[in-house]
Design a protein around this motif. Structure first.
Motif, PDB file in Angstrom:
ATOM      1  N   ARG A   1       1.025  -1.142   0.162  1.00 16.23           N
ATOM      2  CA  ARG A   1      -0.302  -0.114   0.104  1.00 16.23           C
ATOM      3  C   ARG A   1       0.125   1.366  -0.251  1.00 16.23           C
ATOM      4  O   ARG A   1       0.328   2.032  -0.472  1.00 16.23           O
ATOM      5  N   GLN A   2       1.690   1.459   0.489  1.00 15.78           N
ATOM      6  CA  GLN A   2       2.748   2.146   0.782  1.00 15.78           C
ATOM      7  C   GLN A   2       3.413   2.844  -1.152  1.00 15.78           C
ATOM      8  O   GLN A   2       3.645   3.850  -1.211  1.00 15.78           O
ATOM      9  N   ASP A   3       3.048   1.994  -1.640  1.00 19.31           N
ATOM     10  CA  ASP A   3       3.879   1.981  -2.704  1.00 19.31           C
ATOM     11  C   ASP A   3       2.708   2.653  -3.920  1.00 19.31           C
ATOM     12  O   ASP A   3       3.474   2.791  -5.140  1.00 19.31           O
ATOM     13  N   THR A   4       1.645   2.703  -3.503  1.00 22.27           N
ATOM     14  CA  THR A   4       0.565   3.420  -4.324  1.00 22.27           C
ATOM     15  C   THR A   4       0.724   4.768  -4.729  1.00 22.27           C
ATOM     16  O   THR A   4       1.170   5.422  -4.519  1.00 22.27           O
ATOM     17  N   ASN A   5      -0.135   5.300  -5.742  1.00 26.35           N
ATOM     18  CA  ASN A   5      -0.336   6.628  -6.181  1.00 26.35           C
ATOM     19  C   ASN A   5      -1.949   7.202  -5.412  1.00 26.35           C
ATOM     20  O   ASN A   5      -2.649   6.260  -4.078  1.00 26.35           O
TER      21      ASN A   5
END
Length: 135
Positions: free
Chosen positions: A22-26
């Motif tokens: 989730r921390q990699d999402t836009n």
């Protein structure tokens, strides 16, 4: 006549494996293409560094198409293969395959993208050097 591969599989060596979180999402909750390109660049640098016996830098990325999205929870597998070595450059073919989070078969991978990364060998001062250092 060329043979058609009915069951395509990754080409090259597994160089980087990571989980899309989730921390990699836009802002919309999707894994952006730029995140994936950055991971591909890291894998290309590792592969080129093995050949150059040291530091390398990316100078070009050849055409890239995205075949399917990467969802949160996907296991991202990045494969690399050296395609050409020049005097100071190394061309690395990079493929990205994922195992989707809902995939029951742990061996089932789906191809996301591929590209050729052109890397150059650098010396300790950041200047281009020959790929193989001779002592």
């Amino acid at each position: 006549m060329t043979d058609i591969d009915d069951t395509p599989s990754p080409q090259g060596r597994l160089t980087l494996k990571l989980l899309a979180t989730r921390q990699d999402t836009n802002l919309h909750g999707d894994i952006p293409g730029g995140w994936l390109v950055a991971r591909m660049d890291e894998a290309a640098e590792v592969a080129a560094g093995r050949e150059a016996l040291g530091r390398t830098a990316n100078v070009a990325i050849e055409a890239m198409d995205f075949l399917c999205p990467v969802r949160v929870g996907s296991m991202v597998n990045i494969f690399t293969r050296v395609s050409e070595i020049g005097h100071s450059s190394i061309k690395i073919d990079v493929e990205v395959w994922i195992r989707a989070p809902q995939e029951r078969d742990h061996d089932e991978l789906h191809k996301v993208t591929e590209a050729r990364f052109v890397m150059v060998a650098l010396d300790d001062n950041g200047r281009i050097r020959g790929v193989r250092q001779h002592d």
